[in-house]
Design a protein around this motif. Structure first.
Motif, PDB file in Angstrom:
ATOM      1  N   LEU A 122      17.576  -6.999  18.710  1.00 49.26           N
ATOM      2  CA  LEU A 122      18.002  -5.758  18.072  1.00 49.26           C
ATOM      3  C   LEU A 122      17.034  -5.361  16.962  1.00 49.26           C
ATOM      4  N   PRO A 123      16.656  -4.092  16.878  1.00 53.71           N
ATOM      5  CA  PRO A 123      15.841  -3.622  15.747  1.00 53.71           C
ATOM      6  C   PRO A 123      16.558  -3.863  14.424  1.00 53.71           C
ATOM      7  N   ASN A 124      15.801  -4.084  13.364  1.00 58.30           N
ATOM      8  CA  ASN A 124      16.399  -4.358  12.056  1.00 58.30           C
ATOM      9  C   ASN A 124      17.252  -3.205  11.551  1.00 58.30           C
ATOM     10  N   ASP A 125      16.892  -1.983  11.947  1.00 59.56           N
ATOM     11  CA  ASP A 125      17.630  -0.808  11.487  1.00 59.56           C
ATOM     12  C   ASP A 125      18.612  -0.290  12.537  1.00 59.56           C
ATOM     13  N   PHE A 126      19.039  -1.168  13.418  1.00 63.71           N
ATOM     14  CA  PHE A 126      19.899  -0.735  14.527  1.00 63.71           C
ATOM     15  C   PHE A 126      21.152  -0.032  14.023  1.00 63.71           C
ATOM     16  N   THR A 127      21.844  -0.631  13.061  1.00 66.73           N
ATOM     17  CA  THR A 127      23.116  -0.072  12.589  1.00 66.73           C
ATOM     18  C   THR A 127      22.923   1.327  12.020  1.00 66.73           C
ATOM     19  N   ARG A 128      21.843   1.551  11.311  1.00 66.93           N
ATOM     20  CA  ARG A 128      21.578   2.858  10.718  1.00 66.93           C
ATOM     21  C   ARG A 128      21.339   3.918  11.791  1.00 66.93           C
ATOM     22  N   MET A 175      13.246  -2.257  20.688  1.00 69.20           N
ATOM     23  CA  MET A 175      12.303  -2.176  19.577  1.00 69.20           C
ATOM     24  C   MET A 175      11.102  -1.281  19.877  1.00 69.20           C
ATOM     25  N   ASN A 202      27.415  -9.039  16.927  1.00 68.87           N
ATOM     26  CA  ASN A 202      27.229  -9.337  15.508  1.00 68.87           C
ATOM     27  C   ASN A 202      28.128 -10.455  15.009  1.00 68.87           C
ATOM     28  N   LYS A 239      18.260 -11.350  18.250  1.00 71.63           N
ATOM     29  CA  LYS A 239      16.892 -11.117  17.795  1.00 71.63           C
ATOM     30  C   LYS A 239      16.251  -9.923  18.500  1.00 71.63           C
ATOM     31  N   SER A 277      11.103   3.609  18.282  1.00 69.55           N
ATOM     32  CA  SER A 277      11.403   3.694  16.848  1.00 69.55           C
ATOM     33  C   SER A 277      12.067   5.005  16.452  1.00 69.55           C
ATOM     34  N   ARG A 315       9.185  -9.423  24.828  1.00 68.78           N
ATOM     35  CA  ARG A 315       9.767 -10.138  23.687  1.00 68.78           C
ATOM     36  C   ARG A 315      10.959 -11.001  24.095  1.00 68.78           C
TER      37      ARG A 315
END
Length: 273
Positions: free
Chosen positions: A145-151, A110, A128, A143, A113, A52
């Motif tokens: 970073l996974p969308n839920d990285f912060t969580r 990514m 960020n 781009k 999971s 990616r």
């Protein structure tokens, strides 16, 4: 237990990392640390490259990143493929320690999971809060970073701080990531914001995974220093040089600590003989 895996490589002029050397293109392998924790299972130190990266560097100006450091990653070198070869499913990776957020260290995030991410708060803020163009100059590709990285992340700085013994001087402070002394995060400032290394026991010695605190072993064994042009991508060029000096002192006074830069082929070959 520590296993080092080569997950792709890039090319860059030798003289950029060792001032006064040839300007010919040099291969820089991207090594990932696979660590087996006695109770918590598998931990990764960074993830190296992933396919990616090619997608993320397709548009302009990100394409400049790919042009300046051409990347190669064959199918068998992909991290998930190498793990599968060892009988490890990607979902078995529960923890990924991120030394810093340059693309060649996070491109594979990514693929995991189920993993918790451990990183520096300062490092995450840098990727960020930096603009697209300035971030690119500093080696960031958000781009990846996974969308839920912060969580899914927790910060090194929130771990228990420990005063290190004199064996690790001139480094004096570590962060106990799992409250068991098995892995200590050590600040190695300069190369990137919030850059950290990792201390752990390996083969009756202490392994010190130092990320990009230096690119080659010549930096701490022979005093080789990067070209001043390399400071452009750094968070703090003077802090980088100060960190190199500390690594050189540590190497000189304690040969039981094995320094492992993320891109030094000579170091890895010596460890695997």
């Amino acid at each position: 237990m520590l296993t080092l895996l080569k997950v792709g490589h890039c090319f860059h002029p030798e003289a950029m990392v060792m001032q006064g050397h040839s300007w010919k293109s040099m291969q820089f392998p991207a090594y990932v640390g696979l660590i087996k924790h006695p109770t918590l299972g598998y931990v990764l130190f960074d993830t190296g490259y992933a396919k990616r990266f090619i997608q993320a560097t397709q548009p302009f100006p990100e394409r400049l990143y790919r042009s300046l450091t051409p990347m190669h990653l064959c199918d068998k070198e992909q991290l998930v493929t190498q793990l599968a070869f060892r009988g490890i499913d990607a979902n078995e990776i529960k923890t990924i320690f991120i030394s810093h957020f340059h693309a060649d260290h996070i491109a594979g995030l990514m693929d995991f999971s189920q993993a918790e991410f451990i990183c520096s708060r300062a490092a995450l803020n840098a990727i960020n809060d930096t603009s697209r163009f300035k971030g690119l100059l500093k080696g960031y590709l958000p781009k990846l970073l996974p969308n839920d990285f912060t969580r899914r992340c927790r910060f090194i700085e929130d771990s228990q701080p420990l005063n290190l013994s004199y064996h690790y001087a001139p480094f004096h402070l570590g962060y106990d990531l799992f409250n068991d002394g098995s892995m200590l995060a050590i600040s190695l400032p300069g190369h990137a914001a919030g850059h950290f290394g990792l201390l752990l026991e390996h083969s009756q010695k202490t392994a010190f995974l130092i990320g990009d605190a230096c690119w080659t072993q010549e930096a701490y064994t022979q005093g080789a220093r990067p070209n001043k042009l390399a400071h452009i991508i750094m968070d703090d060029g003077q802090a980088y040089l100060n960190t190199l000096e500390k690594l050189s002192h540590l190497y000189a006074r304690n040969k039981d600590i094995v320094l492992i830069p993320s891109h030094c082929k000579k170091t890895i070959e010596a460890l695997t003989l």
